[in-house]
Write an enzyme that holds these catalytic residues in place. Sequence first.
Site, PDB file in Angstrom:
ATOM      1  N   HIS A 153       0.841  -1.195   0.000  1.00 49.40           N
ATOM      2  CA  HIS A 153       0.000   0.000   0.000  1.00 49.40           C
ATOM      3  C   HIS A 153       0.874   1.242   0.000  1.00 49.40           C
ATOM      4  O   HIS A 153       1.833   1.332   0.759  1.00 49.40           O
ATOM      5  CB  HIS A 153      -0.887   0.013   1.252  1.00 49.40           C
ATOM      6  CG  HIS A 153      -1.766   1.221   1.324  1.00 49.40           C
ATOM      7  ND1 HIS A 153      -2.967   1.286   0.671  1.00 49.40           N
ATOM      8  CD2 HIS A 153      -1.598   2.407   1.948  1.00 49.40           C
ATOM      9  CE1 HIS A 153      -3.506   2.478   0.889  1.00 49.40           C
ATOM     10  NE2 HIS A 153      -2.701   3.173   1.661  1.00 49.40           N
TER      11      HIS A 153
ATOM     12  N   ASP B 213     -15.043   3.396   7.672  1.00 49.55           N
ATOM     13  CA  ASP B 213     -14.006   4.292   7.142  1.00 49.55           C
ATOM     14  C   ASP B 213     -14.588   5.213   6.075  1.00 49.55           C
ATOM     15  O   ASP B 213     -14.194   6.383   5.978  1.00 49.55           O
ATOM     16  CB  ASP B 213     -12.832   3.495   6.568  1.00 49.55           C
ATOM     17  CG  ASP B 213     -11.743   4.428   6.044  1.00 49.55           C
ATOM     18  OD1 ASP B 213     -11.189   5.187   6.863  1.00 49.55           O
ATOM     19  OD2 ASP B 213     -11.486   4.438   4.833  1.00 49.55           O
TER      20      ASP B 213
ATOM     21  N   ARG C 279     -14.039  13.508   7.766  1.00 50.63           N
ATOM     22  CA  ARG C 279     -12.711  14.101   8.013  1.00 50.63           C
ATOM     23  C   ARG C 279     -12.346  15.081   6.908  1.00 50.63           C
ATOM     24  O   ARG C 279     -11.756  16.130   7.150  1.00 50.63           O
ATOM     25  CB  ARG C 279     -11.658  12.984   8.088  1.00 50.63           C
ATOM     26  CG  ARG C 279     -11.717  12.192   9.385  1.00 50.63           C
ATOM     27  CD  ARG C 279     -10.899  10.913   9.272  1.00 50.63           C
ATOM     28  NE  ARG C 279      -9.510  11.156   8.973  1.00 50.63           N
ATOM     29  CZ  ARG C 279      -8.703  10.276   8.366  1.00 50.63           C
ATOM     30  NH1 ARG C 279      -9.156   9.087   8.009  1.00 50.63           N
ATOM     31  NH2 ARG C 279      -7.455  10.574   8.140  1.00 50.63           N
TER      32      ARG C 279
ATOM     33  N   SER D 131      -7.336   4.216   9.438  1.00 50.01           N
ATOM     34  CA  SER D 131      -8.053   4.174   8.156  1.00 50.01           C
ATOM     35  C   SER D 131      -7.324   3.242   7.173  1.00 50.01           C
ATOM     36  O   SER D 131      -7.935   2.349   6.570  1.00 50.01           O
ATOM     37  CB  SER D 131      -8.136   5.605   7.597  1.00 50.01           C
ATOM     38  OG  SER D 131      -8.494   5.608   6.245  1.00 50.01           O
TER      39      SER D 131
ATOM     40  N   LYS E  86      -8.330  -1.111   6.283  1.00 43.06           N
ATOM     41  CA  LYS E  86      -8.621  -1.611   4.931  1.00 43.06           C
ATOM     42  C   LYS E  86      -7.654  -2.727   4.538  1.00 43.06           C
ATOM     43  O   LYS E  86      -8.039  -3.701   3.892  1.00 43.06           O
ATOM     44  CB  LYS E  86      -8.565  -0.448   3.932  1.00 43.06           C
ATOM     45  CG  LYS E  86      -9.794   0.473   4.090  1.00 43.06           C
ATOM     46  CD  LYS E  86      -9.742   1.687   3.205  1.00 43.06           C
ATOM     47  CE  LYS E  86      -8.778   2.710   3.728  1.00 43.06           C
ATOM     48  NZ  LYS E  86      -8.948   4.068   3.249  1.00 43.06           N
TER      49      LYS E  86
HETATM   50  N1  URA Z   1      -5.400   7.036   2.898  1.00 43.96           N
HETATM   51  C1  URA Z   1      -6.403   6.414   3.557  1.00 43.96           C
HETATM   52  O1  URA Z   1      -6.903   5.399   3.126  1.00 43.96           O
HETATM   53  N2  URA Z   1      -6.845   6.992   4.704  1.00 43.96           N
HETATM   54  C2  URA Z   1      -6.333   8.111   5.225  1.00 43.96           C
HETATM   55  O2  URA Z   1      -6.774   8.545   6.275  1.00 43.96           O
HETATM   56  C3  URA Z   1      -5.283   8.742   4.523  1.00 43.96           C
HETATM   57  C4  URA Z   1      -4.828   8.168   3.359  1.00 43.96           C
END
Ligand code: URA
Length: 431
Positions: free
Chosen positions: A82, A161, A168, A183, A187
């Site tokens: 990621h 999220d 946010r 966050s 995932k």
């Molecule tokens: N990428 C994400 O998936 N979440 C965040 O809070 C910031 C970057």
Amino acid sequence: MHFLELIEKKKLGGQFSKSEIEFWIEGYAAGDIPDYQISALLMAIYFNGMSKQEVIDLTMTMVASGVQIDLSSIEGIKVDKHSTGGVGDKVTLILVPLIASLGIPVAKMSGRGLGHTGGTIDKLESIAGFKTELSTTQFIDQVNQIGLAVIGQSDQLVKADKLLYALRDVTATVDSMPLIASSIMSKKIAAGSDAILLDVTVGSGAFMKNVENAESLARLMVDLGEQVGRKTIAVITDMSEPLGLTIGNRLEILEAVDILKNQGLSELRAFVLDLAEIMQKLAGYPSNRAQLEQNLLDGTAYHKLVEMVEAQGGTEAALLKPIEATYQETYSAKKSGFIAQLDALILGEVAMYLGAGRQTKTDTIDNEVGIVLAKKVGDSIQADETILTLYSNQRISDSIYQQLERAIQISDFAQSNPSIIKIIESEDNLS
Ligand code: URA
């Protein structure tokens, strides 16, 4: 439990128990707590932070808010990767087939780009016919058959999220370390891989603008992953200039193909090989650079990409189709010297204005447009020599050239950016 008491508690710097975190995440996901109260809580978290245990509890409660992908029917250690986002970041397109060419299965879910950042799913969808939506069964079957699949993230994954991120975004609370870590990691954990490589970018084109903050975020996410049983390594990488030579979906696909064919920018090739070695280690193998180089050299890695494209509805001809843009204009150096700055944020925004990115989630992308750099930071340049070429389907306005002037600096000294600034891993992984 009253939600107001939880806002009060965090406002005064208190720590939440697991059941308190479950109360607000589950309550918000169910629509029982209004946005304005969650907004106040997010701001309190922004200012007062969270303990490591709170971040773990928040992450795992978020994971439980949606479906979790079970990859246990795929044999072997599944490794995910990621990136926290950037400009010209086509690494996944190269790394996934390269790793799969070693026989290490990769079942990857990726995201879309927004603003100056690009997204792997948009890049893959620029290949005519390529499908990024597969059912979980199709996704797993494909990995079992050919060793790799990259699809868009299911809407059912980490539902909390989606709600929290949208809030946010409009309450100036995106750049909170515990909120970013929970966050991203929720995932990754829900997506089911056993091990995770995190590319934490730093610089003008990244979320984290300085190395200290990037390192804190990386350490938090590595600890979090390890605490919940996922082997996790983070690399802190430079995003002060774009990655590689291209920005724009089809341009980036073609650059990824170049690297997989053992051509292209040698720094990008070396960077991907460095990351691939770490992924080998995460998958439980000794790192083997010679094997990785061989798989680039003999086309094995490139053919893995072709296999994936064909399995997901595209063709090799569509993968290799040259760019067709109405206007191609070069931008040249005003003086001789060395390239000192190619600002990733400004160049990402220029590409977005040309149509290569979205300003809002509903914008459509022009896959054929973008920027090709002829130079990288540290390269020498002569006056009037080309620094970059713009590909566009609309006339290129003066304001674009003004932005390029701000993005690019030429100095009398050569100084280049290292690709990998630091590697962060848990003490247990160090060998
Ligand atoms: N990428 C994400 O998936 N979440 C965040 O809070 C910031 C970057």
